[in-house]
Design an enzyme around this catalytic site. Sequence first.
Site, short mmCIF file in Angstrom:
data_model
loop_
_atom_site.label_atom_id
_atom_site.label_comp_id
_atom_site.label_asym_id
_atom_site.label_seq_id
_atom_site.Cartn_x
_atom_site.Cartn_y
_atom_site.Cartn_z
N SER A 1 -0.66 0.35 7.40
CA SER A 1 -1.03 1.52 6.59
C SER A 1 -1.60 2.68 7.41
O SER A 1 -2.12 2.50 8.52
CB SER A 1 -2.01 1.11 5.51
OG SER A 1 -1.35 0.37 4.51
N ASP B 1 0.80 -1.22 0.00
CA ASP B 1 0.00 0.00 0.00
C ASP B 1 0.84 1.28 0.00
O ASP B 1 1.80 1.40 0.77
CB ASP B 1 -0.87 0.07 1.25
CG ASP B 1 -1.68 -1.18 1.50
OD1 ASP B 1 -1.61 -2.12 0.69
OD2 ASP B 1 -2.37 -1.22 2.53
#
Length: 531
Positions: free
Chosen positions: A80, A20
């Site tokens: 993330s 990500d």
Amino acid sequence: MAQPYRTAYHFQPPKNWINDPNGPMIYKGIYHLFYQYNPESAEWGNISWGHSTSTDLVNWTIHPPALLPSDTYDINGCWSGSATILQDGTPAILYTGGNSQKVQLQNLALPKDPSDPYLVEWVKSPHNPIMIPNEDEKESFRDPTTAWLGPDGIWRVVIGNERENRGTAVLYKSEDFIRWTEAERPLHSSSETTMWECPDFFPVLVDGENGLDISEIFSGIKHVLKNSVARSFVDYYTVGAYEHHNDVYTPDEGSVDNESGLRLDYGRYYASKSFFDSEKKRRIFIAWVNESTSKEIDLIKGWSGLQSFPRKIWLDKGGKQLVQWPVEEIEMLRTNKVDLQNITLEAGSKREICGVTATQADVEISFSIPIAVLEQAEVLESNWTNPQEIANQSGSLANTGVGPFGLLVLASNNIEEYTAIFFRIFKKNDKFVVLMGCDQKRSSVGLEYDKTNYGAFLDIDPLTEKLSLRTLIDHSIVESFGGGGKACITTRAYPTLAINDNAHIFVFNNGSQHVDISTLSAWSLNQAHIN
């Protein structure tokens, strides 16, 4: 070993695993990209925040990881999150940490030296963890958004969640960015999905292409809620209204609040993250594009994963969907322009686009379909409602009616290998329906991997509008933008014949009717300086 699949202008670190994108932002004129990164291997694990900077979103300089697992609240991984510019101009990172029991906790990090435009060193807050999950949500509480400041001076942030089998955007509030409390109700949830990862929430202008700071609230804007759905690996979004007085987001009437609705990309594109570029007044999206090949091949290559090329996004004039386009900076890489005009592609024909580097190219085409040809379009059956299934049925080889026509990229000389990006036009009642597809069934003769075809319906009326296609080709990634960016499809390809100088690009028409190319421009793209 030879590396024919490493990219020339898509971001990837020199080696190892990435996934990500995290906390993209611009600070003191420098673009920052953080990303989920394994410093030790080409497979997932040891997750840290890799960090690179750029002055132009094209050329990137690598820095040491910004965050490494080191404390009880993130020893299992620095997962993330997002970046927020605080009121005094200081950037702050909110990120998910996993503890030794894999409980997901939200944490804060601040730059050690805010005067450093490259923000090389970050310090974790002594107050961590600053948000703790409910007892039954310990492994479904992650990926904080960029925070926004309400008119009441209180910060708000959304955490991805699944609650009572609903995808849920849990809302937290804070007066000081350190002490956070959960709001009375979520920002939004949907019974049609499960776990929401990597949520993104931001305003868009109803009229205009400029982006907005996340805290902007005034008449003449709508809001977008984007979610990454863990079960299907799909990024979808809705457009709607945010009532800031009671912190509720409501999708517009008619919105489809699940993966079969509007997607940022109908191909391989996940965990996307946007940011507001305050210098150029635009909102930019970046996403993780993972490998289609096996972990064993990744380990042999020594790397896995890359980032999509940054896209500017804005709300379409109709107010119902986003439009996306590669940021203008890509044009600095263009060279060796080839122009073709007013070409008729007869049924069953193809034509090579010569003079460009076929593995590093930018191609823009505008098709024009005469009315008499459109009348020969195949009827769209009432049960043909899933564009991906239609694209999968016969891909780019169907030869009934108008299309498939489009591009063959990363193609071998004799067309044993190719990836096709195509349009097919159907009739439905008294209107026309445009299918945009990507056929990767023959993308490699030497490697087996996920070669699923992709498809999307494109909101274009071919009677009154030119049908356009733009495709970026970069060795093992192909990003395509249909209808000026109304639908996008990203795919990975690993040819074993069409590599380096043995790759070609063709325009093709496999339909039973001719189509016209009004204009075609193609450029070779130079190598960017990455890391």
